[in-house]
Design an enzyme around this catalytic site. Structure first.
Site, PDB file in Angstrom:
ATOM      1  N   LEU A  74       0.878  -1.132   0.234  1.00  0.00           N
ATOM      2  CA  LEU A  74      -0.040  -0.057  -0.013  1.00  0.00           C
ATOM      3  C   LEU A  74       0.998   1.072  -0.019  1.00  0.00           C
ATOM      4  CD1 LEU A  74      -2.903   0.498  -0.155  1.00  0.00           C
ATOM      5  CD2 LEU A  74      -3.037   0.377   2.225  1.00  0.00           C
ATOM      6  N   HIS A  75       1.741   1.453  -1.073  1.00  0.00           N
ATOM      7  CA  HIS A  75       2.607   2.477  -1.349  1.00  0.00           C
ATOM      8  C   HIS A  75       1.724   3.652  -1.746  1.00  0.00           C
ATOM      9  CE1 HIS A  75       2.624   2.280  -5.723  1.00  0.00           C
ATOM     10  NE2 HIS A  75       2.217   0.976  -5.404  1.00  0.00           N
ATOM     11  N   ALA A  76       2.413   4.621  -1.834  1.00  0.00           N
ATOM     12  CA  ALA A  76       1.877   6.167  -2.366  1.00  0.00           C
ATOM     13  C   ALA A  76       0.695   5.884  -3.466  1.00  0.00           C
ATOM     14  CB  ALA A  76       2.755   7.343  -2.638  1.00  0.00           C
ATOM     15  N   GLU A  93      -2.411  -1.947 -10.863  1.00  0.00           N
ATOM     16  CA  GLU A  93      -0.970  -1.692 -11.158  1.00  0.00           C
ATOM     17  C   GLU A  93      -0.442  -2.735 -12.222  1.00  0.00           C
ATOM     18  OE1 GLU A  93       1.168  -1.253  -7.554  1.00  0.00           O
ATOM     19  OE2 GLU A  93       0.348   0.902  -7.500  1.00  0.00           O
TER      20      GLU A  93
END
Length: 91
Positions: free
Chosen positions: A14-16, A87
Site C-alpha cells: 500500500l505505497h503512495a 498496477e
C-alpha cells in the site's frame, strides 16, 4: 455498518500510488471509511492516514464503511484491492 478483511496483493504493498487510488475511490462515496492494520485505525479517505499503515504485500487490512452507500463502496473497494490497485506488474 459493513466490515471486510482485504488482502494487499500487489508487490509494492500500500505505497503512495496505491494509497492514492484507495483514497480517490472511497472519497467518491458518502459513507464514512476507516482502514485498520496492526491495531491502527485511520481515515481511509486520507492519503496520509492510509500511507501511515505501511501495509506490505500479503498484509490483511480491515475496511469499515458506514453510510448510505456502504454496500456499493465495499464492492468497489474490494474489487480494487483484488485487482492490485490496477498496477501492471512486470516479471
Amino acid at each position: 455498518m459493513r466490515e471486510q478483511e482485504l488482502v494487499i496483493v500487489n508487490a509494492l504493498g500500500l505505497h503512495a500510488r496505491a494509497a492514492a487510488r484507495v483514497v480517490r475511490l472511497l472519497s467518491g462515496f458518502s459513507s464514512q471509511a476507516t482502514l485498520e492494520f496492526r491495531n491502527r485505525s485511520v481515515n481511509a479517505k486520507s492519503i496520509m492516514g492510509v500511507m501511515l499503515l505501511a501495509a506490505a504485500q500479503g498484509a490483511r487490512v480491515v475496511l469499515r464503511l458506514d453510510g448510505p452507500d456502504e454496500d456499493e463502496a465495499m464492492a468497489a473497494a474490494a474489487a480494487l484491492f483484488e485487482r492490485g490497485f490496477d498496477e501492471q506488474e512486470t516479471a
